[in-house]
Design an enzyme around this catalytic site. Structure first.
Site, PDB file in Angstrom:
ATOM      1  N   ASN A 118       0.834  -1.219   0.000  1.00 41.85           N
ATOM      2  CA  ASN A 118       0.000   0.000   0.000  1.00 41.85           C
ATOM      3  C   ASN A 118       0.864   1.263   0.000  1.00 41.85           C
ATOM      4  O   ASN A 118       0.501   2.275   0.613  1.00 41.85           O
ATOM      5  CB  ASN A 118      -0.990  -0.001   1.184  1.00 41.85           C
ATOM      6  CG  ASN A 118      -2.090   1.057   1.106  1.00 41.85           C
ATOM      7  OD1 ASN A 118      -2.604   1.512   2.123  1.00 41.85           O
ATOM      8  ND2 ASN A 118      -2.476   1.478  -0.088  1.00 41.85           N
ATOM      9  N   SER A 122      -1.152   0.469  -5.161  1.00 39.88           N
ATOM     10  CA  SER A 122      -2.537   0.798  -4.792  1.00 39.88           C
ATOM     11  C   SER A 122      -2.751   2.282  -4.465  1.00 39.88           C
ATOM     12  O   SER A 122      -3.834   2.803  -4.775  1.00 39.88           O
ATOM     13  CB  SER A 122      -3.062  -0.123  -3.680  1.00 39.88           C
ATOM     14  OG  SER A 122      -2.300  -0.017  -2.512  1.00 39.88           O
TER      15      SER A 122
HETATM   16  P1  4NP Z   1       3.343  -2.198  -3.403  1.00 40.24           P
HETATM   17  O1  4NP Z   1       4.941  -2.364  -3.456  1.00 40.24           O
HETATM   18  O2  4NP Z   1       2.788  -3.555  -3.003  1.00 40.24           O
HETATM   19  O3  4NP Z   1       2.974  -1.828  -4.795  1.00 40.24           O
HETATM   20  O4  4NP Z   1       3.048  -1.119  -2.386  1.00 40.24           O
HETATM   21  C1  4NP Z   1       5.693  -2.851  -2.387  1.00 40.24           C
HETATM   22  C2  4NP Z   1       5.983  -2.015  -1.341  1.00 40.24           C
HETATM   23  C3  4NP Z   1       6.748  -2.473  -0.292  1.00 40.24           C
HETATM   24  C4  4NP Z   1       7.231  -3.768  -0.307  1.00 40.24           C
HETATM   25  C5  4NP Z   1       6.927  -4.613  -1.360  1.00 40.24           C
HETATM   26  C6  4NP Z   1       6.147  -4.141  -2.401  1.00 40.24           C
HETATM   27  N1  4NP Z   1       8.039  -4.233   0.756  1.00 40.24           N
HETATM   28  O5  4NP Z   1       8.508  -5.385   0.681  1.00 40.24           O
HETATM   29  O6  4NP Z   1       8.253  -3.495   1.741  1.00 40.24           O
END
Ligand code: 4NP
Length: 151
Positions: free
Chosen positions: A6, A10
């Protein structure tokens, strides 16, 4: 609008759809959430903030939150960005009418193909432009469907 953190996909989807809802004078609420708790309370990723700003959308007031069971009552439709978001989201309920609310967002533009919006988090700027374009096209379809419903 649901993704893993998020903070990248999103929040962009929320901002894009919100802008189109306002431009079309529709009375619809939109929100976004994560399947994980990694970024609860965080602002969107700076790369998503700048991509949105490039297109005239301010997403700086958004804060990360995790999807919860009550979202299935609160919202009519739940759009997920990828297949892993889909599994993690439907795992929160065993009610068929709630599972039916969950849709892979890119199925709006390529029906039944279950394609994912590639996660741009670990990549470069190109990934954010790609996510923006895919989400913009998908949100146009949502707007068309909402207008058809409300007319
Ligand atoms: P999102 O991307 O799902 O599009 O918000 C990500 C944001 C953070 C992480 C992975 C995907 N993470 O591993 O912290």
């Amino acid at each position: 609008m649901v993704c893993l953190g998020n903070i990248c996909r999103s929040p962009l989807a929320e901002g894009i759809l919100e802008k189109k809802i306002n431009e079309n004078g529709l009375d619809v609420s939109v929100d976004s959430a994560a399947t994980s708790d990694y970024h609860v309370g965080d602002k969107p990723d700076p790369r998503s903030i700048s991509k949105a700003a490039e297109y005239g959308i301010d997403i700086t007031a958004q804060r990360g939150r995790q999807i919860q069971k009550s979202d299935f009552q609160e919202f009519d439709r739940i759009f997920v960005m990828d297949t892993s978001n889909y599994s993690n989201t439907v795992a929160l309920t065993n009610k068929i009418e709630e599972i039916d609310k969950v849709e892979m967002i890119l199925n709006l533009i390529t029906p039944s193909s279950n394609q994912s919006v590639p996660d741009p988090y670990f990549g470069g700027e190109d990934g954010f432009e790609n996510a923006y374009r895919l989400l913009d096209a998908a949100c146009d379809v949502i707007i068309k469907q909402l207008k058809d419903e409300q007319s």
